[in-house]
Every structure is written in C-alpha cells, then in structure tokens.
Enzyme design. Sequence first.
Site, PDB file in Angstrom:
ATOM      1  N   ILE A   1       0.860  -1.178   0.000  1.00 17.19           N
ATOM      2  CA  ILE A   1       0.000   0.000   0.000  1.00 17.19           C
ATOM      3  C   ILE A   1       0.896   1.227   0.000  1.00 17.19           C
ATOM      4  CG2 ILE A   1      -1.904   1.202   1.164  1.00 17.19           C
ATOM      5  CD1 ILE A   1      -2.433  -1.758   0.147  1.00 17.19           C
TER       6      ILE A   1
ATOM      7  N   ALA B   1       4.219   4.036   3.368  1.00 22.94           N
ATOM      8  CA  ALA B   1       3.779   2.805   2.694  1.00 22.94           C
ATOM      9  C   ALA B   1       3.819   1.660   3.704  1.00 22.94           C
ATOM     10  CB  ALA B   1       4.703   2.483   1.524  1.00 22.94           C
ATOM     11  N   LYS B   2       3.273   0.549   3.359  1.00 21.93           N
ATOM     12  CA  LYS B   2       3.382  -0.667   4.181  1.00 21.93           C
ATOM     13  C   LYS B   2       2.951  -1.824   3.306  1.00 21.93           C
ATOM     14  CE  LYS B   2       4.283  -1.441   8.667  1.00 21.93           C
ATOM     15  NZ  LYS B   2       5.076  -0.626   9.579  1.00 21.93           N
ATOM     16  N   GLY B   3       3.356  -3.006   3.658  1.00 24.14           N
ATOM     17  CA  GLY B   3       2.922  -4.149   2.864  1.00 24.14           C
ATOM     18  C   GLY B   3       3.420  -5.441   3.447  1.00 24.14           C
TER      19      GLY B   3
END
Length: 510
Positions: A132, A177-179
């Site tokens: 994301i 962001a992150k994922g």
Amino acid sequence: MKASRKDGPRKSIFDESMEAFYRAAEHIKLNPRVRLELEEPDFEHIFYITIETRDRLVPVTKEEEAHFKDLPASSVKAGEALEPLANGQFVLHRRALLKADITLREGVLRIPKRGLFRIEKGGPKKFKAYRIQYNQVRGPYKGGVRYHKDVSLDLFKALAADMTWKTAIADIPFGGAKGGVRIDPSAYSKEELEHVTLRFIYKLKNVIGPYVDIPAPDVNTNPEIMAIMMRQFTDGERMPHAMRGVVTGKDVRIGGSEGRAKATGQGTVYCLEEWARWRGESLAGKRVLVQGFGNVGTASAEILHAMGAKVVGVQDAYGTIVNEKGLDIPALLAHAAEPDNLRRSVEGFTGGSKLSRDDFWKVDAEIAIPAALGGTITGDVAEGLKVQVVAEAANGPTTPDGDKVLRDRKIDLIPDIVCNAGGVTVSYYEWLQNLRMEHWSEAEVNNRLERAIKANFGIIHDIANDSPQKTPLYDSRRFVVGKKIDMRTAAMALALRRIENHYLLEGFSQ
Ligand code: NAD
C-alpha cells in the site's frame, strides 16, 4: 489495534486509526482538497505470489499413533536434511535419503526421539501479497514489510497511513507505505521464505526503488530478508551498488546503519528524557514497566537501565516478571538469549517473581512502555494504570477508549507516531549513507537522532500546550493551533501541516 468488547462495536482498523487524522484536520482547518488527497492511499497493490514447497514430515494425530505403534524406527539423519519448522513439522530434503535406513507404512515413518510422521507432498502454493503506497508528496514511499497470517488490506492501509504521518513528524523526506504477505512463517523453511521474498520483489520491481518506495523490516522480516530483497532488486543491474538504498534495515556489513537495531528504543528514551526534563526531573530512579521484550522492548529497557531507571516489570507473550527493586536487565537479556530459550522469553527468569498477565499494568511505576502489539491499553487497562506517562513504543497500543481514560485521568501520553519514529529516522540515515557511499559511526547516528527526536517532540509539546516559541533547536510558532489540544492530536497536527505545505506550495497537477 484491536478494540476490546467493552470498547463498543468494531470499526475497521483503518477507520479507527484515522480518528486522530480527522480531529487534527478540524483543529488546523486542513485545506479541503488536501484532506481528500489524504483520506485514502495513492495506490493499493494487491497481488498473488506462488512458490514451490518441499515435501514435509507432519506429525500424525493422537488417534493414528496406536495404529503405527509397532512401526520400527527409521534411521534418518536429522539436522539439515530434516529441517525443523517452528510449527513442529520437518521439511524433507532429498539428501535425507542418503545412507538412510527407512521403514515406511502407509506413508508414515518413525524418527527416533521425535515420533511418528506422515510424509506430505509439497507442491505449488499461492499467497496473497500487498504493498500500500499511501502518500509520496514529501518523498519516496517508505514502510515495512510484514509476513503474518493475519494481515489484510484494512491493516496495511492503517499502517501505511501511520507511516505517512510518522515520516512527516520526523521531518524526513519520505512518504508512507506498508505491505507484506499473508503467510504463517512458522510453517515454511528458510529456503521457502527466501523464495517468497524473491517473488514478492520480482512482482514489485516496477513500483519500488531508492527514489520510489523503500521497504524496511517489520514483523517477521529482518536484515536477512532485506538482503534478499536488495539482491533481487539489483540482480542483473549495471550499477547495483547505486541501488543499495532500495531497502533499509540491512546488516551493517552490507550497507546497514550503525545504531539501526536499537534506534526505535533509543528514540523512545529520548522522548522520555524530554518528558522528564519538562517536569524538572530526570529518568534516574524512575520505575518503568515494559511490555514486549523483542527489538524495541529490549533496547528501551537496556538504555533506561543504563541511565539509572528501575525496570520493575517486563511482560512478553509467554510470561510476566516483576521486581520492585528493579530487574537486572543485562541478566534478563542473557536469560532471553540462552540457546535453549527458543522463544527468547523472560519466562523462567529467577531474578524476579512471576505475576499474572492481567495484573501487569497495575504494578506501581512512573513510566509504562507498551512495546509489543496494538490494542493493549484498553479503557479498562487505562483505568488501572498507576503510572504518570504512557510511552507508545508499539504501533497503536492504545484504543480510542484507552485514550479517553488517559486524558480524563491526566496520565501523559507520548504518541506512537513520535515515540517510535527513531526506527524510520535511522532508516533515513541508512538511505543517505547508501546514496553517499558513506558509513557513519554509532555516535554520529545517535547525535543526529537525539537532535531530531527532541526537536520534533518539543514542537508537539508546544502545540499541545499552546506555547509557541523559538529555541536554538526548533521553532514551533508556525504550528500551534491557538488552543490546548491533546498530544496525539498535536502530533497529527504537526504531520498534516508539513504535508499540506507541499500540496499548497507546489500546487496540484490537474
Ligand atoms: P518483536 O517481534 O521483536 O518483539 C515483540 C515482543 O512482543 C516479543 O517479546 C513478544 O513476546 C511480545 N508479545 C507478543 N505478544 C504479546 C502479548 N500478547 N503480550 C505481551 N507481549 C507480547 O517486535 P518489535 O520489532 O520489538 O516491535 C514491537 C512493536 O514496536 C510493534 O508494535 C512494532 O510495530 C513496533 N515498532 C517496531 C519498530 C522497530 O524498529 N522494530 C519500529 C516502529 C514500531
């Protein structure tokens, strides 16, 4: 970030995490178009990755054991050829058959001292993966990669938004962001996890990069995984050395930064030092509770102990240990690091007494440091706290109800987006060192970190107390909102102002 039942009906994790955003947006009268831009992520990459898995030895059920009770033991060399997994299974490598003497019945064999196992065929497996990219107006997307069975779009949206606010508060030129991958890592071998990582980066290659999106370690990912990511991203490139900044959190021997491992705990302690200074006090002699004894909890406890604070209680997933005279933290670290302490737990430590899980947060102390999971300080827990300050080293440890009780009870709060920003700040230093091909000393890293954390924490404190000022370290006059607000909203107000500046000064491309 889970709400307890008493906290009322469940909202999505993302909606709950955005409450502070909407509060702060109201206070600072955030530009309406900027608000719309920030209400949802820029991009949601949701995709699948596949890998080939190896055959496994899976323990037979209790009921099946009787059926195989006369099965003779096989002689198979355990160790590398039979790779133990944290879930009790073994990965069966073909070399296990070399010089083995095996008796198989209906696909089951007995391994001496380990028991009965059924051979299960490996094969292709599919996993859901996410990245994301929330916002990049201040710089490249930045955020961790999590391997966990409970991840979701909802969770990653919340964590990616948090990264956006955190990088703005830390005043580093990154977005958020992150994922990660929906996988239970305890059920896969090192080699299979390497393949997951290679496939993950293979699919993301076109949307990440040192100036685009920079992943970092998070839950169940580590410097080893970061090395694999870097290798995959730079594989076949003409100038791989110029791309080392594609990930942070690397081993110091391959471009990682000194001080990164302890940076999050160190940042928490810098915030606490400032908190104590405003009260005209010092941290020496203060009694501290630390929940979580992993990367962040151990670093916080170790640094505070060295400064003369008394860590009177530590809790992890498996045990709670207290000592009103102060735990011997170096001895507790040695206990957790013992080779047969596979869970690296504080459980069984003899330098303190055991306590029931539920009584942990009721222990008499001045400082509480949740450094484990989200959602631990619920309304009920906050009612029972005896401390003067909660320093949120974990992400999202306080529920909205918990927040309200802390405010009502006038317990100070150091919000997560500043309290645990030390990690991402030193990730920025790592990225800078990579781009400049430099290697800074730990003292240099910590000096910069201290200045950065204390300056930004000072601004947040001034916003909360409506006390604008210019000091040698910072200028909070542009950020105050004209009335006193709580620390969490103040931290968010600072983030939103800094982000808004970019939109308003650079304008919108139509
Ligand atoms: P970690 O996996 O190294 O350690 C987690 C610790 O929490 C372990 O000791 C575990 O036993 C304990 N724990 C798990 N469940 C628990 C429970 N129910 N009750 C009590 N203890 C429990 O993780 P970490 O890297 O130290 O991260 C801890 C928190 O800090 C997370 O919320 C993470 O998102 C946040 N954080 C970490 C960093 C970083 O640089 N590592 C940066 C920012 C935020």
